[in-house]
Design a protein around this motif. Structure first.
Motif, PDB file in Angstrom:
ATOM      1  N   ALA A  42       7.348   5.133   7.421  1.00  0.00           N
ATOM      2  CA  ALA A  42       8.477   5.109   6.499  1.00  0.00           C
ATOM      3  C   ALA A  42       8.266   3.989   5.487  1.00  0.00           C
ATOM      4  N   LEU A  43       9.036   4.040   4.402  1.00  0.00           N
ATOM      5  CA  LEU A  43       8.971   2.961   3.423  1.00  0.00           C
ATOM      6  C   LEU A  43       9.397   1.658   4.093  1.00  0.00           C
TER       7      LEU A  43
ATOM      8  N   CYS B 206       0.851  -1.187   0.000  1.00  0.00           N
ATOM      9  CA  CYS B 206       0.000   0.000   0.000  1.00  0.00           C
ATOM     10  C   CYS B 206       0.888   1.239   0.000  1.00  0.00           C
ATOM     11  N   ALA B 207       0.270   2.398  -0.151  1.00  0.00           N
ATOM     12  CA  ALA B 207       0.937   3.673   0.093  1.00  0.00           C
ATOM     13  C   ALA B 207       0.768   4.009   1.563  1.00  0.00           C
ATOM     14  N   GLY B 208       1.820   4.574   2.170  1.00  0.00           N
ATOM     15  CA  GLY B 208       1.768   4.921   3.578  1.00  0.00           C
ATOM     16  C   GLY B 208       1.758   6.424   3.784  1.00  0.00           C
ATOM     17  N   ASN B 209       1.076   6.838   4.828  1.00  0.00           N
ATOM     18  CA  ASN B 209       1.035   8.259   5.159  1.00  0.00           C
ATOM     19  C   ASN B 209       2.441   8.710   5.563  1.00  0.00           C
TER      20      ASN B 209
ATOM     21  N   GLY C 266       2.212  -3.688   3.589  1.00  0.00           N
ATOM     22  CA  GLY C 266       3.523  -3.077   3.711  1.00  0.00           C
ATOM     23  C   GLY C 266       3.598  -1.817   2.865  1.00  0.00           C
ATOM     24  N   VAL C 267       4.283  -0.799   3.368  1.00  0.00           N
ATOM     25  CA  VAL C 267       4.353   0.493   2.683  1.00  0.00           C
ATOM     26  C   VAL C 267       5.433   0.450   1.604  1.00  0.00           C
ATOM     27  N   MET C 268       5.022   0.602   0.341  1.00  0.00           N
ATOM     28  CA  MET C 268       5.969   0.605  -0.775  1.00  0.00           C
ATOM     29  C   MET C 268       6.238   2.003  -1.314  1.00  0.00           C
ATOM     30  N   ASP C 269       5.352   2.969  -1.017  1.00  0.00           N
ATOM     31  CA  ASP C 269       5.549   4.352  -1.450  1.00  0.00           C
ATOM     32  C   ASP C 269       4.660   5.247  -0.608  1.00  0.00           C
ATOM     33  N   HIS C 270       4.693   6.552  -0.910  1.00  0.00           N
ATOM     34  CA  HIS C 270       3.890   7.518  -0.157  1.00  0.00           C
ATOM     35  C   HIS C 270       2.814   8.176  -1.018  1.00  0.00           C
ATOM     36  N   ALA C 271       2.456   7.539  -2.145  1.00  0.00           N
ATOM     37  CA  ALA C 271       1.428   8.080  -3.048  1.00  0.00           C
ATOM     38  C   ALA C 271       1.772   9.501  -3.483  1.00  0.00           C
ATOM     39  N   ASP C 272       3.042   9.727  -3.827  1.00  0.00           N
ATOM     40  CA  ASP C 272       3.498  11.047  -4.260  1.00  0.00           C
ATOM     41  C   ASP C 272       4.241  10.901  -5.587  1.00  0.00           C
TER      42      ASP C 272
ATOM     43  N   ASN D 165     -10.457   3.696  -6.106  1.00  0.00           N
ATOM     44  CA  ASN D 165     -10.503   2.953  -7.364  1.00  0.00           C
ATOM     45  C   ASN D 165      -9.395   3.320  -8.340  1.00  0.00           C
ATOM     46  N   VAL D 166      -8.469   4.218  -7.942  1.00  0.00           N
ATOM     47  CA  VAL D 166      -7.379   4.610  -8.829  1.00  0.00           C
ATOM     48  C   VAL D 166      -6.066   4.560  -8.059  1.00  0.00           C
ATOM     49  N   VAL D 167      -4.977   4.347  -8.799  1.00  0.00           N
ATOM     50  CA  VAL D 167      -3.641   4.414  -8.214  1.00  0.00           C
ATOM     51  C   VAL D 167      -3.276   5.886  -8.042  1.00  0.00           C
ATOM     52  N   VAL D 168      -2.848   6.246  -6.835  1.00  0.00           N
ATOM     53  CA  VAL D 168      -2.608   7.652  -6.503  1.00  0.00           C
ATOM     54  C   VAL D 168      -1.107   7.925  -6.426  1.00  0.00           C
TER      55      VAL D 168
END
Length: 739
Positions: A257-258, A249-252, A449-455, A402-405
């Motif tokens: 952290a990643l 998932c994306a993490g806040n 698990g956090v793979m990115d921060h949706a940025d 419903n979308v990748v951010v």
């Protein structure tokens, strides 16, 4: 002797329901050696004997030779074909030659049998009749030269759903045992019997003992719709104790952290709502996990995971430089304390300043040109995913969309929409929570698990690590949960439905054969021989009902696939409307009856074969409860044969507590078979009951109760009572014993 006559051309009414070509599926090969149990009755006398059988099958011809202590028999006529339901069946006429000892027959006599083939257990079973006025039941099991240790993967404890192939592979690898003696799943079995949800099943061993049975699956594509469909089908068909998911998932970035891990405190669909003139108004229906599982999740220790690793001084150095390059403030970063212990921060900053890699500008740390060049070179060379990180595990809300951010703005939007503490962002968790809620699965969880921060800096370098670490956390969590259940069963402690699970591991709900039943059968024959026939008959009806329910689910799935999203749309706003009929215009090849979906105003739903507007043939009826928010949740279901809109003559009913009745139905009500009392031992205080049932009502509530001759079994104490029951309680106990 092999019969030369083709029974398909024979006028014998014994073959009136037999079709040798009723299915495109090849008939099974039943040739080989078989062990045979014969349960006989002659007048008021009954008994059992064993025999051996050899079946020869070639080019459509079949013969069977049987040898026992008192007689031998050979084939007069045999034909393997299919019943109208499609199930393989052997019609068999034979002649018996009595031996000089062990038989009271004066000479040869003839018999007939109808034997049904059960592929799941490699057995032939059915009734027989002879010209000696005897009758009874044959049960044949195929002999094998080598047999694996018996394992039971039919009763599923855990359904594990992943969204993509990388998550599936990581979970399967993490849950697998490294060797035949280590903890984990030692062998996976591929299951494709559920066409729209193929999956793999394995027994998870802990300290060389089975701990739980897990089924793992993934959809064909990621996203809530496909993932929700797979989860719904597997939960309904497999009736697991819990539903779980792991993955990425994306993490806040303000909290994680990643590589960190998020455990769902609750899930919701953040882009569900209404677009008003002033903007989007969310309609967030949250699905929380249970309090007991939340407490367990909060106690997970990341240091116990294989992917956890303490950072070296060089790891800490490059972590700090990378934060500065990315424009972050490392002082306030959620992972700072993991890289720099108490008192280490000033020393590290001073060393980097001495090396000319950073400078201090007032209260701000800045990279120097040399520092930027060094960290950029490090990033350029470091293309492989990390193996270990000083990761953290946190519990909190997971939002699904419903979308990748990758805009970097969604976290602020989520705060403004009302949920300020969202930790994870992905596409499927809300669907898992909704499926669990709607299906009545009390225990469920999503671990990501956090793979990115949706940025905009989003990339996939941490994806393999995040997928593996989340699977490790889920494995550790399930070991803890099922270990506590097993301990509670042994000591009589524990809470909730889990503590009501039977302590005797050989018996599993919904499983109707195996060593436990062999021992039970032998005990009944020894202590209560008059009830052996009832035991065999009730089990037979239950197994036939199981087979009918499997075919019903297949037909139901055909209807769902053919009608697409029309069924879900019909459920919307269903209250205060009449029943709606949806018809499958072009049914699947070989369908015996028209196929329909029928949705009532109560949201109850039938999918299957029909005559007109009524259920008739194979199908599934799902009964729902509707909440104050008009949200239907599955309460109970019936899968099997229907007649003119009523249950029966064979089928399986699943009660709200997930216990089941499987067997014969008469007049729309259960009449003979197998009734579970899982987590609800009822007035009989037993785990399951075999025998006759009746229908009564109290205060206008219909009740199905054991009534007539029956057998109550307490699997945990291995205690059996046989006798006569009236309205669910024993009126007379004829035999009571332990085994």
């Amino acid at each position: 002797m092999t019969a030369d006559e083709d029974p398909a051309q024979n006028n014998d009414p014994c073959y009136s329901s037999l079709s040798a070509s009723s299915s495109d599926t090849p008939l099974p090969d039943i040739s080989g050696e078989w062990t045979m149990n014969i349960h006989w009755q002659r007048g008021e006398h009954t008994g059992n004997l064993t025999a051996s059988a050899i079946i020869r099958q070639d080019f459509g011809r079949i013969s069977m030779e049987v040898q026992s202590r008192g007689s031998d028999s050979h084939t007069l006529l045999a034909q393997l074909g299919r019943e109208k339901s499609g199930s393989p069946v052997l019609h068999y006429l034979y002649e018996v030659d009595p031996k000089a000892i062990g038989s009271d027959a004066e000479g040869p006599y003839k018999g007939a049998a109808i034997l049904r083939f059960y592929s799941d257990s490699e057995s032939l079973r059915g009734n027989y009749w002879t010209s000696q006025l005897t009758k009874g039941h044959f049960e044949l099991r195929r002999k094998v030269k080598t047999r694996k240790v018996a394992t039971n993967t039919d009763a599923i404890d855990v359904v594990l759903v992943t969204a993509i192939r990388e998550e599936f592979d990581a979970a399967k690898s993490v849950f697998s045992a490294a060797s035949a003696r280590e903890d984990g799943v030692r062998e996976w079995t591929s299951r494709k019997t559920i066409s729209s949800a193929p999956h793999e099943v394995g027994i998870f061993f802990r300290n060389n003992a089975p701990l739980f049975v897990v089924a793992i699956a993934k959809p064909t594509r990621m996203g809530a719709n496909r993932t929700g469909h797979v989860a719904t089908v597997l939960v309904e068909r497999l009736q697991p104790k819990c539903l779980v998911m792991c993955g990425v998932c994306a993490g806040n970035p303000g909290d994680l952290a990643l590589g960190d891990i998020v455990v769902s405190e609750l899930t919701y669909q953040y882009d569900e709502g209404k677009l008003e003139p002033d903007g989007f108004v969310g309609d967030h229906r949250q699905s929380p996990i249970s309090r007991s599982w939340l407490r367990a999740a909060e106690s997970l220790k990341p240091e116990q995971l294989p992917s956890y690793g303490r950072p070296t001084a060089q790891d800490a150095r490059y972590w700090l430089l990378e934060r500065l390059l990315g424009g972050d403030d490392p002082r306030n970063h959620p992972a700072r304390k993991r890289y720099f212990g108490t008192g280490e921060w000033p020393t590290a900053i001073g060393e980097l300043e001495r090396l000319g890699l950073l400078s201090i500008d007032g209260s701000v740390l800045r990279l120097t040109a040399a520092g930027k060049a060094e960290v950029e070179r490090s990033i350029l060379m470091d293309v492989d995913p990390p193996l270990r990180l000083p990761l953290a595990i946190k519990t909190g809300p997971i939002a699904s969309g419903n979308v990748v951010v990758k805009d970097g703005l969604t976290w602020d939007k989520l705060k403004r929409m009302g949920v300020r503490t969202v930790l994870g962002l992905e596409m499927e968790a809300a669907a898992i929570g909704e499926v669990a809620h709607a299906s009545g699965v009390e225990e469920w969880v999503v671990i990501k698990g956090v793979m990115d921060h949706a940025d905009p800096k989003k990339d996939d370098r941490f994806k393999p690590f995040a997928a593996r670490a989340s699977a490790e956390a889920l494995r550790m969590f399930l070991i803890d949960r099922f270990g506590e259940i097993a301990q509670g069963a042994r000591t009589g402690e524990g809470s909730g439905a889990s503590s009501a699970s039977p302590a005797h591991s050989a018996w599993r709900p919904r499983i109707l054969e195996g060593r436990f039943y062999d021992e039970l059968s032998a005990a009944i024959e020894r202590h209560a021989p008059r009830f052996k026939g009832l035991f065999q008959l009730a089990l037979e009806k239950a197994k036939e009902a199981r087979a009918a329910s499997e075919q019903a689910y297949e037909v139901s799935e055909q209807v769902r696939v053919a009608l697409g999203g029309a069924i879900a749309k019909t459920h919307v706003g269903r209250l205060n409307k009449g029943a709606k009929i949806l018809r499958v215009e072009n049914g699947p090849k070989g369908s015996a009856r028209p196929l329909i979906a029928k949705i009532w105003n109560s949201h109850d739903e039938y999918t299957g074969e029909a005559a007109g507007n009524e259920a008739d043939g194979f199908g599934v009826l799902r009964l729902y409860l509707v909440s104050e928010e008009i949200t239907p949740s599955l309460r109970s279901s019936y899968a099997g044969l229907h007649e003119a809109g009523r249950y029966g003559p064979l089928g399986v009913y699943t009660f709200p507590g997930q216990e089941q009745f499987a067997g014969q139905w008469t007049g729309g009500h259960p009449s003979l078979g197998y009734r579970e009392f899982v987590g609800n031992r009822g007035k009989l205080q037993c785990d399951f009951y075999l025998g006759y049932m009746n229908f009564t009502s109290e205060k206008f509530q219909p009740l199905w109760r054991p009534h007539g001759e029956g057998i109550a079994v307490d699997a945990s104490l291995r205690r059996v009572r046989c006798g006569m029951l009236v309205d669910g309680v024993f009126d007379h106990i004829a035999a009571e014993f332990s085994f």
